[in-house]
Motif scaffolding. Structure first.
Motif, short mmCIF file in Angstrom:
data_model
loop_
_atom_site.label_atom_id
_atom_site.label_comp_id
_atom_site.label_asym_id
_atom_site.label_seq_id
_atom_site.Cartn_x
_atom_site.Cartn_y
_atom_site.Cartn_z
N THR A 59 25.97 56.85 -53.70
CA THR A 59 25.57 57.86 -54.50
C THR A 59 26.85 58.66 -55.14
OG1 THR A 59 24.94 59.35 -52.73
CG2 THR A 59 23.26 58.00 -53.64
N ALA A 60 26.90 59.04 -56.32
CA ALA A 60 28.03 59.76 -56.68
C ALA A 60 27.28 60.63 -58.16
CB ALA A 60 28.92 58.76 -57.30
N VAL A 61 28.03 61.79 -58.28
CA VAL A 61 27.70 62.23 -59.64
C VAL A 61 28.23 61.66 -60.52
CG1 VAL A 61 27.90 64.86 -58.29
CG2 VAL A 61 29.83 63.80 -59.56
N LYS A 62 27.45 61.69 -61.82
CA LYS A 62 27.42 60.84 -62.86
C LYS A 62 29.14 60.76 -63.36
CE LYS A 62 25.40 58.41 -66.22
NZ LYS A 62 25.12 56.98 -65.86
N SER A 63 29.77 61.79 -63.16
CA SER A 63 31.18 61.86 -63.87
C SER A 63 32.07 61.04 -62.91
CB SER A 63 31.89 63.43 -63.64
OG SER A 63 31.60 63.82 -62.30
N TYR A 64 31.58 60.52 -61.76
CA TYR A 64 32.36 59.57 -60.79
C TYR A 64 31.90 58.20 -60.94
CZ TYR A 64 35.12 63.62 -59.28
OH TYR A 64 35.70 64.66 -58.86
N LEU B 80 36.15 47.15 -46.75
CA LEU B 80 37.22 47.30 -47.74
C LEU B 80 36.91 48.39 -48.67
CD1 LEU B 80 39.48 45.22 -47.95
CD2 LEU B 80 38.78 45.01 -50.27
N LEU B 81 35.48 48.53 -49.05
CA LEU B 81 35.20 49.41 -50.02
C LEU B 81 35.21 50.79 -49.39
CD1 LEU B 81 32.41 49.23 -52.70
CD2 LEU B 81 32.32 51.14 -51.11
N LEU B 82 34.58 50.91 -48.28
CA LEU B 82 34.41 52.46 -47.56
C LEU B 82 35.74 52.98 -47.14
CD1 LEU B 82 31.65 51.62 -44.74
CD2 LEU B 82 31.56 52.75 -47.04
N LYS B 83 36.96 51.99 -47.10
CA LYS B 83 38.30 52.46 -46.95
C LYS B 83 38.80 53.25 -48.21
CE LYS B 83 39.64 49.39 -43.29
NZ LYS B 83 40.55 48.34 -42.69
N GLU B 84 38.48 52.37 -49.25
CA GLU B 84 39.02 52.96 -50.49
C GLU B 84 38.08 54.13 -50.83
OE1 GLU B 84 41.20 51.83 -52.67
OE2 GLU B 84 41.98 50.43 -51.51
N LEU B 85 36.74 54.10 -50.54
CA LEU B 85 35.77 55.49 -50.88
C LEU B 85 36.56 56.64 -50.09
CD1 LEU B 85 33.19 56.67 -51.81
CD2 LEU B 85 32.33 55.98 -49.65
N GLU B 86 37.01 56.20 -48.79
CA GLU B 86 37.47 57.58 -48.35
C GLU B 86 38.93 58.17 -49.00
OE1 GLU B 86 39.24 58.47 -43.67
OE2 GLU B 86 38.56 56.52 -44.11
N VAL B 87 39.79 57.20 -49.56
CA VAL B 87 40.92 57.59 -50.33
C VAL B 87 40.46 58.45 -51.49
CG1 VAL B 87 42.88 56.74 -51.45
CG2 VAL B 87 42.37 55.82 -49.20
N LEU B 88 39.38 57.98 -51.93
CA LEU B 88 38.98 58.55 -53.31
C LEU B 88 38.34 59.92 -53.06
CD1 LEU B 88 38.13 58.37 -56.62
CD2 LEU B 88 35.94 57.16 -55.78
N ASN B 89 37.57 59.90 -52.08
CA ASN B 89 36.99 61.33 -51.62
C ASN B 89 37.94 62.43 -51.50
OD1 ASN B 89 34.36 60.74 -52.16
ND2 ASN B 89 33.73 60.14 -50.17
N MET B 90 39.29 61.95 -50.97
CA MET B 90 40.24 63.06 -50.56
C MET B 90 40.66 63.50 -52.06
SD MET B 90 42.85 61.53 -47.76
CE MET B 90 42.31 59.96 -47.26
N GLU C 71 37.73 66.77 -56.57
CA GLU C 71 38.10 68.22 -56.87
C GLU C 71 36.58 68.88 -56.79
OE1 GLU C 71 40.29 68.94 -60.10
OE2 GLU C 71 41.93 67.43 -59.45
N SER C 72 35.49 68.24 -57.15
CA SER C 72 33.93 69.02 -57.04
C SER C 72 33.58 68.98 -55.55
CB SER C 72 32.99 68.28 -57.94
OG SER C 72 32.77 67.03 -57.03
N GLY C 73 32.49 69.62 -55.30
CA GLY C 73 31.88 69.80 -53.98
C GLY C 73 30.93 68.57 -53.68
#
Length: 101
Positions: free
Chosen positions: A7-12, A72-82, A85-87
């Motif tokens: 799940t993600a906010v629409k802007s992501y 692989l996706l979860l590793k990239e997701l962790e990097v992206l979440n860093m 800027e939103s909550g």
């Protein structure tokens, strides 16, 4: 075989699609959803349509795929979440599929 749900906010949304591509997951589905966050301690069921909830335009992705691609996706997701800027970081869950046809 596992079920991956993100799940993600629409802007992501575009960033989420890039995660699938980087992991080699080329077949997935998505749908627009509305996320709700209560601002108080009330039970969400009691307050389902109240004006005191914040409605957030979101997107839900899901796919059935192999575990190594999910890792692989979860590793990239962790990097992206860093960098989010939103909550509202992207969230992922993985469910084991016992049987399928």
């Amino acid at each position: 075989m596992k079920l991956l749900v993100i799940t993600a906010v629409k802007s992501y949304e575009k960033q989420a699609v890039k995660l699938f591509k980087k992991a080699g997951i080329l077949a997935f589905s998505n749908t627009d959803i509305n996320g709700f966050k209560t601002l108080d301690q009330e039970d969400l069921i009691d307050n389902w349509f109240s004006s005191s909830t914040e409605n957030v335009k979101s997107v839900l992705f899901f796919t059935f795929t192999e575990e190594h691609k999910i890792d692989l996706l979860l590793k990239e997701l962790e990097v992206l979440n860093m960098t989010v800027e939103s909550g509202n970081p992207l969230r992922a869950i993985v469910l084991h599929i016992e049987k399928y046809q």
